[in-house]
Design an enzyme around this catalytic site. Structure first.
Site, PDB file in Angstrom:
ATOM      1  N   ARG A  55      28.173  38.227  65.476  1.00 57.79           N
ATOM      2  CA  ARG A  55      27.176  37.233  65.049  1.00 57.79           C
ATOM      3  C   ARG A  55      27.482  36.765  63.620  1.00 57.79           C
ATOM      4  O   ARG A  55      27.491  35.574  63.323  1.00 57.79           O
ATOM      5  CB  ARG A  55      25.770  37.838  65.110  1.00 57.79           C
ATOM      6  CG  ARG A  55      24.703  36.864  64.630  1.00 57.79           C
ATOM      7  CD  ARG A  55      23.299  37.256  65.069  1.00 57.79           C
ATOM      8  NE  ARG A  55      23.012  38.638  64.763  1.00 57.79           N
ATOM      9  CZ  ARG A  55      22.443  39.493  65.619  1.00 57.79           C
ATOM     10  NH1 ARG A  55      22.092  39.102  66.825  1.00 57.79           N
ATOM     11  NH2 ARG A  55      22.211  40.735  65.265  1.00 57.79           N
ATOM     12  N   TYR A 100      37.819  37.496  47.380  1.00 59.93           N
ATOM     13  CA  TYR A 100      38.694  37.849  46.235  1.00 59.93           C
ATOM     14  C   TYR A 100      39.587  36.651  45.951  1.00 59.93           C
ATOM     15  O   TYR A 100      39.219  35.506  46.240  1.00 59.93           O
ATOM     16  CB  TYR A 100      39.454  39.123  46.663  1.00 59.93           C
ATOM     17  CG  TYR A 100      40.374  39.747  45.652  1.00 59.93           C
ATOM     18  CD1 TYR A 100      39.889  40.254  44.453  1.00 59.93           C
ATOM     19  CD2 TYR A 100      41.738  39.865  45.915  1.00 59.93           C
ATOM     20  CE1 TYR A 100      40.759  40.845  43.539  1.00 59.93           C
ATOM     21  CE2 TYR A 100      42.603  40.456  45.003  1.00 59.93           C
ATOM     22  CZ  TYR A 100      42.110  40.949  43.812  1.00 59.93           C
ATOM     23  OH  TYR A 100      42.966  41.531  42.913  1.00 59.93           O
ATOM     24  N   LYS A 169      36.159  43.013  42.224  1.00 62.72           N
ATOM     25  CA  LYS A 169      37.172  44.073  42.079  1.00 62.72           C
ATOM     26  C   LYS A 169      36.640  45.383  42.653  1.00 62.72           C
ATOM     27  O   LYS A 169      37.371  46.153  43.259  1.00 62.72           O
ATOM     28  CB  LYS A 169      37.530  44.254  40.595  1.00 62.72           C
ATOM     29  CG  LYS A 169      38.417  43.150  40.046  1.00 62.72           C
ATOM     30  CD  LYS A 169      39.884  43.361  40.415  1.00 62.72           C
ATOM     31  CE  LYS A 169      40.736  42.178  40.016  1.00 62.72           C
ATOM     32  NZ  LYS A 169      42.161  42.335  40.335  1.00 62.72           N
ATOM     33  N   ASP A 264      45.041  44.624  34.724  1.00 64.60           N
ATOM     34  CA  ASP A 264      45.986  43.517  34.494  1.00 64.60           C
ATOM     35  C   ASP A 264      47.283  44.022  33.877  1.00 64.60           C
ATOM     36  O   ASP A 264      48.350  43.474  34.138  1.00 64.60           O
ATOM     37  CB  ASP A 264      45.324  42.461  33.602  1.00 64.60           C
ATOM     38  CG  ASP A 264      44.085  41.933  34.289  1.00 64.60           C
ATOM     39  OD1 ASP A 264      44.238  41.193  35.254  1.00 64.60           O
ATOM     40  OD2 ASP A 264      42.971  42.339  33.892  1.00 64.60           O
ATOM     41  N   ALA A 297      53.717  36.025  28.142  1.00 67.02           N
ATOM     42  CA  ALA A 297      53.829  37.374  27.579  1.00 67.02           C
ATOM     43  C   ALA A 297      52.455  37.917  27.193  1.00 67.02           C
ATOM     44  O   ALA A 297      52.238  38.399  26.085  1.00 67.02           O
ATOM     45  CB  ALA A 297      54.767  37.341  26.371  1.00 67.02           C
ATOM     46  N   ALA A 300      49.485  40.820  31.556  1.00 62.47           N
ATOM     47  CA  ALA A 300      50.277  41.089  32.751  1.00 62.47           C
ATOM     48  C   ALA A 300      51.765  41.118  32.395  1.00 62.47           C
ATOM     49  O   ALA A 300      52.483  42.046  32.776  1.00 62.47           O
ATOM     50  CB  ALA A 300      49.990  40.030  33.811  1.00 62.47           C
TER      51      ALA A 300
HETATM   52  N1  LIG Z   1      49.394  38.915  40.691  1.00 59.11           N
HETATM   53  C1  LIG Z   1      48.654  39.735  40.025  1.00 59.11           C
HETATM   54  O1  LIG Z   1      48.327  40.816  40.479  1.00 59.11           O
HETATM   55  C2  LIG Z   1      48.207  39.353  38.646  1.00 59.11           C
HETATM   56  C3  LIG Z   1      47.694  40.344  37.820  1.00 59.11           C
HETATM   57  C4  LIG Z   1      47.291  40.013  36.525  1.00 59.11           C
HETATM   58  C5  LIG Z   1      47.370  38.693  36.113  1.00 59.11           C
HETATM   59  N2  LIG Z   1      47.863  37.763  36.971  1.00 59.11           N
HETATM   60  C6  LIG Z   1      47.904  36.355  36.580  1.00 59.11           C
HETATM   61  O2  LIG Z   1      48.747  36.191  35.468  1.00 59.11           O
HETATM   62  C7  LIG Z   1      48.218  35.187  34.617  1.00 59.11           C
HETATM   63  C8  LIG Z   1      48.070  35.770  33.216  1.00 59.11           C
HETATM   64  O3  LIG Z   1      47.148  36.825  33.243  1.00 59.11           O
HETATM   65  P1  LIG Z   1      46.985  37.782  31.994  1.00 59.11           P
HETATM   66  O4  LIG Z   1      45.933  38.759  32.345  1.00 59.11           O
HETATM   67  O5  LIG Z   1      48.300  38.281  31.545  1.00 59.11           O
HETATM   68  O6  LIG Z   1      46.416  36.741  30.926  1.00 59.11           O
HETATM   69  P2  LIG Z   1      46.653  36.740  29.344  1.00 59.11           P
HETATM   70  O7  LIG Z   1      45.684  35.772  28.815  1.00 59.11           O
HETATM   71  O8  LIG Z   1      46.646  38.122  28.829  1.00 59.11           O
HETATM   72  O9  LIG Z   1      48.141  36.186  29.178  1.00 59.11           O
HETATM   73  C9  LIG Z   1      48.534  34.889  29.442  1.00 59.11           C
HETATM   74  C10 LIG Z   1      49.777  34.625  28.590  1.00 59.11           C
HETATM   75  O10 LIG Z   1      50.333  33.382  28.995  1.00 59.11           O
HETATM   76  C11 LIG Z   1      50.607  32.629  27.830  1.00 59.11           C
HETATM   77  N3  LIG Z   1      50.575  31.210  28.135  1.00 59.11           N
HETATM   78  C12 LIG Z   1      49.502  30.397  28.222  1.00 59.11           C
HETATM   79  N4  LIG Z   1      49.904  29.131  28.466  1.00 59.11           N
HETATM   80  C13 LIG Z   1      51.251  29.167  28.536  1.00 59.11           C
HETATM   81  C14 LIG Z   1      52.229  28.176  28.740  1.00 59.11           C
HETATM   82  N5  LIG Z   1      51.886  26.894  28.926  1.00 59.11           N
HETATM   83  N6  LIG Z   1      53.529  28.546  28.739  1.00 59.11           N
HETATM   84  C15 LIG Z   1      53.879  29.827  28.539  1.00 59.11           C
HETATM   85  N7  LIG Z   1      52.986  30.810  28.327  1.00 59.11           N
HETATM   86  C16 LIG Z   1      51.686  30.479  28.321  1.00 59.11           C
HETATM   87  C17 LIG Z   1      49.529  33.035  26.837  1.00 59.11           C
HETATM   88  O11 LIG Z   1      49.891  32.727  25.515  1.00 59.11           O
HETATM   89  C18 LIG Z   1      49.458  34.536  27.100  1.00 59.11           C
HETATM   90  O12 LIG Z   1      50.392  35.250  26.346  1.00 59.11           O
HETATM   91  C19 LIG Z   1      46.906  34.758  35.232  1.00 59.11           C
HETATM   92  O13 LIG Z   1      47.077  33.578  35.975  1.00 59.11           O
HETATM   93  C20 LIG Z   1      46.542  35.867  36.154  1.00 59.11           C
HETATM   94  O14 LIG Z   1      45.827  35.430  37.278  1.00 59.11           O
HETATM   95  C21 LIG Z   1      48.279  38.061  38.218  1.00 59.11           C
HETATM   96  O1  LIG Z   2      42.364  39.281  40.387  1.00 57.97           O
HETATM   97  C1  LIG Z   2      43.489  39.125  40.891  1.00 57.97           C
HETATM   98  O2  LIG Z   2      43.656  38.534  41.964  1.00 57.97           O
HETATM   99  C2  LIG Z   2      44.719  39.726  40.271  1.00 57.97           C
HETATM  100  C3  LIG Z   2      44.679  39.885  38.801  1.00 57.97           C
HETATM  101  O3  LIG Z   2      43.852  40.914  38.375  1.00 57.97           O
HETATM  102  C4  LIG Z   2      44.440  38.619  38.045  1.00 57.97           C
HETATM  103  O4  LIG Z   2      43.824  38.693  36.978  1.00 57.97           O
HETATM  104  O5  LIG Z   2      44.932  37.578  38.484  1.00 57.97           O
HETATM  105 MG   LIG Z   3      42.779  40.523  36.628  1.00 58.41          MG
END
Ligand SMILES: NC(=O)c1ccc[n+]([C@@H]2O[C@H](COP(=O)([O-])OP(=O)(O)OC[C@H]3O[C@@H](n4cnc5c(N)ncnc54)[C@H](O)[C@@H]3O)[C@@H](O)[C@H]2O)c1
Ligand SMILES: O=C(O)C[C@H](O)C(=O)O
Ligand SMILES: [Mg+2]
Length: 560
Positions: A55, A100, A169, A264, A297, A300
């Site tokens: 349902r 999510y 989460k 992250d 950088a 993540a």
């Molecule tokens: N796949 C996963 O499991 C996973 C996990 C964590 C984060 N992420 C993704 O990674 C991305 C970053 O997350 P985070 O937690 O590291 O964020 P954060 O804010 O800690 O880091 C982002 C970094 O990207 C840089 N940045 C921003 N704009 C930019 C550009 N135009 N060119 C180059 N660098 C640039 C910032 O200066 C910073 O250092 C997000 O989109 C998040 O969804 C994915």
């Molecule tokens: O939330 C997610 O899907 C993965 C990661 O923690 C992110 O911040 O992108």
């Molecule tokens: Mg996250």
């Protein structure tokens, strides 16, 4: 087998029906309806959980868009946990993307407008004098094993959202990790927002003030952490989506005194390490032999760079970090290079013959051309940054480039994996952060795009730490989890398969991760339980929470 479960429950009538933990709706049996004051409160027909799921699934599909379905599921969670998690488990892949990533991003962006009922605990900066009282009001008498908290400064790639994410989460911990939802708790640390859209929105539900920073922020966070240490010394504290200036710092500050985990940094580092291990299994090379370019950088990016286990001296040889000011190199100076990036700074002379843009920055394409990396990882929040030229340059530099565009949600992915597959004639080994459909190989075969999302590992890392009651989440435990996940890679059997287990298999994969993590805690001698290492698997299986009703007996002393 679960119908044999018996629960002593102390709620009756309306309070029972409005408790999501205990409500069964039309599945209450005749006997239970008599015992709990529910006769006359429910329609006559008694449904099975299967009928209830059918349902609910039909009702879900009468909603057209992912965000409408997200709202529907949120309401279901507020009504009946067993039904909510049963439905999600039956349609795992389809519905994980609704509760999510990627739909969660839209839900958080519109949180104040979609708001109906609050979930978890909101600790707001100006109300900090009553923090302990507020905390105890909701947690008193509860055996809390997990707290997921966020200050919502860097939600996925969509930035500062003021409030959001921790409850999604936390639900994933239950769905994919088997954590009992009654033992998990989500906390929003509302320290304001610098998001102008929210600040000027009359309907914004968070504290409408600029973000608190510096000493005041640190004291607020510390007050919260000390509260947890005092009242729940064994509980795992999970940090999610903190800003880049706080995430690593807070992790370092607390990780030696409590079991804290930054998803992250550590979760992403671990899942990416697993995907990398699987990829080098396909290319028959070694982690230490790769040349890595990491684009973005932040938390993540740095988490990934550090999780590969490459030593400090080696880091500068193997890793090239590119951020919003281009390649991280000496002449950018301290204003553009965070202290945490120091060990990765490239010497200027190495780049003196490379063209720069008008701002004097070395852009990604130039870095790829010069370094000829074998691995390119994106966590930059910049959708489309891996252009055709960048991807083709990767292919020119090595036979099977490893390309992981990990930014979420889907529209922020650095390259659509279908394009990356086409531009490399099917030679790239790909993984993304959000779900994507398979790409077509030149031979017509489907290439499965692995979902390299930390949800494939963090529930297992957390469960393993809770199971062993370790007072710390060590690097050794995280690496053990990553190695176990890598060993489950379908690509090790068929190189054209996904680099990581399919999300459909995420619960089984997370259980294996949990077992490896708990075993590692034993090996390091930091377990807090009195049973032995050889019992880890049985204990893990027994501890897993499964959505099942069981039989209720009324008992005034029972659970509420
Ligand atoms: N796949 C996963 O499991 C996973 C996990 C964590 C984060 N992420 C993704 O990674 C991305 C970053 O997350 P985070 O937690 O590291 O964020 P954060 O804010 O800690 O880091 C982002 C970094 O990207 C840089 N940045 C921003 N704009 C930019 C550009 N135009 N060119 C180059 N660098 C640039 C910032 O200066 C910073 O250092 C997000 O989109 C998040 O969804 C994915
Ligand atoms: O939330 C997610 O899907 C993965 C990661 O923690 C992110 O911040 O992108
Ligand atoms: Mg996250």
């Amino acid at each position: 087998m679960y119908s044999e479960l018996i629960f002593k429950v102390a709620l009756r009538g309306e309070t029972l029906l409005t408790s999501p933990r205990w409500n069964k709706g039309t599945a209450f049996t005749k006997e239970e309806r008599n015992d709990f004051g529910l006769t006359g409160r429910l329609p006559s027909r008694i449904n099975t959980i299967e009928e209830q799921c059918d349902r609910a699934y039909d009702q879900l599909h009468s909603r057209d868009t992912p965000i409408q379905r997200n709202s529907f599921l949120q309401s279901l969670k507020e009504q009946n946990w067993v039904l909510y998690y049963s439905l999600l488990s039956r349609h795992l892949k389809e519905l994980t993307s609704i509760i999510y990533t990627p739909t969660e991003a839209e839900a958080i962006e519109n949180y104040s407008h979609l708001f109906r009922r609050s979930e978890g605990l909101f600790l707001t900066f100006p109300d900090q004098d009553s923090m302990e009282e507020d905390f105890l009001e909701q947690t008193r008498g509860k055996d809390i094993e997990l707290i997921v908290c966020t200050d919502a400064e860097a939600i996925l790639g969509i930035g500062d959202q003021g409030v959001g994410i921790s409850s999604a989460k936390s639900a994933i911990y239950t769905l994919l990790g088997g954590i009992n939802p009654a033992k998990a708790f989500s906390v929003t640390l509302d320290v304001g927002t610098d998001n102008e859209r929210l600040l000027s929105d009359q309907l914004y539900v968070g504290w409408p003030s600029r973000r608190v920073r510096g000493d005041e922020y640190d004291k607020f966070i510390d007050k919260f952490v000390q509260l947890i240490r005092k009242h729940h010394p064994h509980c795992l504290l999970h940090f999610e989506d903190f800003g880049v200036t706080n995430a690593q710092r807070l992790l370092e500050l607390y990780r030696n005194e409590h079991s804290v985990f930054n998803d992250d940094i550590q979760g992403t580092g671990a899942v990416t390490l697993a995907a990398l291990m699987a990829a080098i299994g396909v290319t028959k090379s070694k982690l230490a032999d790769q040349r890595y370019v990491i684009f973005g950088a932040g938390s993540a990016g740095l988490g990934i760079a550090k999780q590969t286990g490459v030593s400090r001296e080696e880091a500068n040889k193997k890793f090239y970090l590119v951020d919003r000011f281009g390649l991280i190199k000496q002449s950018l100076g301290p204003n553009k290079i965070r202290p945490a990036l120091q060990e990765f700074v490239r010497p200027d002379q190495e780049w003196s013959d490379i063209p720069t843009n008008d701002a004097g920055e070395v852009e990604l394409l130039e870095v790829v051309r010069k370094v000829r990396p074998t691995v390119l990882i994106g966590c930059s929040t910049k959708g489309g940054a891996f252009t055709e030229r960048v991807v083709r340059a990767m292919k020119e530099g090595c036979k099977r480039p490893i390309i992981f565009p990990l930014s979420n949600p889907s529209n922020l992915v650095e390259v659509d994996p279908k394009d990356a597959n086409d531009w490399t004639e099917g030679m790239a080994l790909l993984a993304t952060g959000s779900p994507f459909p398979p790409a077509k190989m030149p031979n017509g075969k489907d290439y499965v795009i692995a979902e390299c999302n930390n949800a494939l590992i963090y529930p297992g890392l957390g469960f393993g730490s809770m199971l062993s009651q370790s007072r710390q989440m060590t690097d050794g435990m995280i690496i053990a989890g990553a190695q176990r996940l890598a060993a489950l890679s379908p690509a090790l059997k068929d190189p054209d398969s996904g680099l990581l287990p399919d999300f459909q298999d995420a619960p089984a994969a997370n259980l294996e991760v949990a077992i490896a993590v708990a075993q590692q805690a034993f090996d390091e001698g930091i377990q807090g339980v009195s049973w032995g290492r050889e019992e880890v698997r049985t204990k893990a299986e027994d501890k897993q929470w499964k959505p099942a009703y069981g039989r209720y007996e009324y008992d005034e002393q029972g659970a509420k």
